[in-house]
Motif scaffolding. Sequence first.
Motif, PDB file in Angstrom:
ATOM      1  N   ILE A 297      22.477 -11.170 -21.324  1.00 13.75           N
ATOM      2  CA  ILE A 297      21.903 -12.124 -20.495  1.00 13.75           C
ATOM      3  C   ILE A 297      20.572 -12.764 -21.117  1.00 13.75           C
ATOM      4  O   ILE A 297      20.392 -14.116 -21.037  1.00 13.75           O
ATOM      5  N   THR A 298      19.719 -12.001 -21.725  1.00 15.40           N
ATOM      6  CA  THR A 298      18.625 -12.682 -22.457  1.00 15.40           C
ATOM      7  C   THR A 298      18.859 -13.678 -23.536  1.00 15.40           C
ATOM      8  O   THR A 298      18.409 -14.562 -23.845  1.00 15.40           O
ATOM      9  N   PHE A 299      19.827 -13.064 -24.511  1.00 14.89           N
ATOM     10  CA  PHE A 299      20.349 -13.832 -25.692  1.00 14.89           C
ATOM     11  C   PHE A 299      20.866 -15.115 -24.976  1.00 14.89           C
ATOM     12  O   PHE A 299      20.830 -16.196 -25.611  1.00 14.89           O
ATOM     13  N   LEU A 300      21.660 -14.915 -24.180  1.00 16.05           N
ATOM     14  CA  LEU A 300      22.436 -16.148 -23.541  1.00 16.05           C
ATOM     15  C   LEU A 300      21.568 -17.241 -23.068  1.00 16.05           C
ATOM     16  O   LEU A 300      21.694 -18.514 -23.130  1.00 16.05           O
ATOM     17  N   VAL A 307      22.143 -19.530 -17.152  1.00 12.80           N
ATOM     18  CA  VAL A 307      22.099 -18.001 -16.475  1.00 12.80           C
ATOM     19  C   VAL A 307      21.432 -17.955 -15.293  1.00 12.80           C
ATOM     20  O   VAL A 307      20.365 -18.387 -15.020  1.00 12.80           O
ATOM     21  N   THR A 308      22.113 -17.243 -14.124  1.00  9.15           N
ATOM     22  CA  THR A 308      21.592 -16.759 -13.086  1.00  9.15           C
ATOM     23  C   THR A 308      21.812 -15.773 -12.910  1.00  9.15           C
ATOM     24  O   THR A 308      22.343 -14.666 -13.612  1.00  9.15           O
ATOM     25  N   ILE A 309      20.948 -15.024 -12.050  1.00 10.12           N
ATOM     26  CA  ILE A 309      20.785 -13.569 -11.867  1.00 10.12           C
ATOM     27  C   ILE A 309      21.500 -12.967 -10.568  1.00 10.12           C
ATOM     28  O   ILE A 309      21.051 -13.482  -9.394  1.00 10.12           O
ATOM     29  N   ALA A 329      12.101  -7.847 -16.092  1.00  9.13           N
ATOM     30  CA  ALA A 329      10.954  -8.073 -16.466  1.00  9.13           C
ATOM     31  C   ALA A 329      10.405  -7.007 -17.208  1.00  9.13           C
ATOM     32  O   ALA A 329       9.917  -6.912 -18.345  1.00  9.13           O
ATOM     33  N   ALA A 330      10.925  -5.729 -16.881  1.00 15.16           N
ATOM     34  CA  ALA A 330      10.217  -4.213 -17.469  1.00 15.16           C
ATOM     35  C   ALA A 330      11.010  -4.264 -18.931  1.00 15.16           C
ATOM     36  O   ALA A 330      10.435  -3.526 -19.719  1.00 15.16           O
ATOM     37  N   ASP A 338      10.498 -17.442 -16.530  1.00 16.47           N
ATOM     38  CA  ASP A 338      11.879 -17.206 -16.615  1.00 16.47           C
ATOM     39  C   ASP A 338      12.701 -17.049 -15.429  1.00 16.47           C
ATOM     40  O   ASP A 338      13.612 -17.529 -15.217  1.00 16.47           O
ATOM     41  N   LEU A 339      11.856 -16.160 -14.516  1.00 14.52           N
ATOM     42  CA  LEU A 339      12.609 -15.884 -13.109  1.00 14.52           C
ATOM     43  C   LEU A 339      12.804 -17.317 -12.415  1.00 14.52           C
ATOM     44  O   LEU A 339      13.838 -17.316 -11.772  1.00 14.52           O
TER      45      LEU A 339
END
Length: 376
Positions: A297-300, A307-309, A329-330, A338-339
């Motif tokens: 997810i972070t790479f994308l 990207v959605t969560i 976050a952690a 980002d969020l």
Amino acid sequence: MTTDEHLDAPPALTEAMIAGLPKVLLHDHLDGGLRPTTLIELAADVGHELPATEPDALAEWFVTAADSGSLVRYLETFDHTIAVMQTVEGLRRVARDAAVDLAADGVVYAEQRYAPEQHLQRGLTLQEVVDAVQQGFDDGVAEAAEAGHTITIGTLITAMRHADRGVEIAELALANRDRGVVGFDIAGAELGFPASNQAAAFAELRRENFPFTIHAGEADGASSVHDAVQQGTLRLGHGVRLVEDVVRGEGADVDAADRAQLGRLAQWVLDRQIPLEVAPSSNLQTGIAGTISQHPITFLRDLGFAVTINTDNRLMSATSMSREFTLLAAEADWNLDDLEQATLLAAFAGFAHRDVLERIVAEQILPGYEAARAQG
């Protein structure tokens, strides 16, 4: 760091701050989010035997059973939740609980998906299932409002991809498009059941200008994503195995976005900003990655994908939107900016009408993040 740089940095995320953030949830299965207490009570009402009858033990059983690395085994857990969602009372209560729980978690816009064809075992018709669920959402939204939480819920009517009812279920969605249903989806076992099997349903939806999303790139690879794109999907359910069409850089920092080379499919999805409905915790359970820090997810996101969560199945993953935010976050160094970006992407990718989404962004999301920054 200069004083100006310090002032521009987003505030440190705390558990309380994350809990209070406005959230948008596009990918959450109604039959994957039951409260253990509700499941136990409804099972007793209909005479269904559960693997445990104490709430904590039952919750633990679902997580353990789902945490196998296999989507097929993961899907077996739904035998128990679906069993108690075969009556008007059961469907209405589960939907009400979902609305209340999501609102309490800070979700301001949610799309809840379920497959009506899976809820006919006790004689309900497809329309009766839809009516019961919608009444439950209405009940839950009203109950949430009494508790001071405002949430908007749209329904995605889902067809099971291994069945042969796609056109019928698409027509059901269309018949309810002005009564809470905002889109269509196909779900179930992905491998061996390509989206193209439901081509007639997608053609009908395109003719009627009705939005749909497709599960793809979760249990099958980039070829499944390609098939979904060819059907005209507006979003990709999960979509994370799209990274198979990305050549990562070499050396110590292989995930550096500026050193990656995208294949034609990945470039197409990126260029058109087709939203990815990513569910980090769920993806770990089905074998996408071993840890949140390793999750693509972070790479994308760094590559520029939309990207959605999401939570996918809150019961099976023992999760919530706040928990997904906290994990990112952690363990993956996501910050408030980002969020917020992921939340805004999700908001404008929603299938509700544009004026509804703009109102939610203006009245709930942007003020909520401004308040978090002021608080930090």
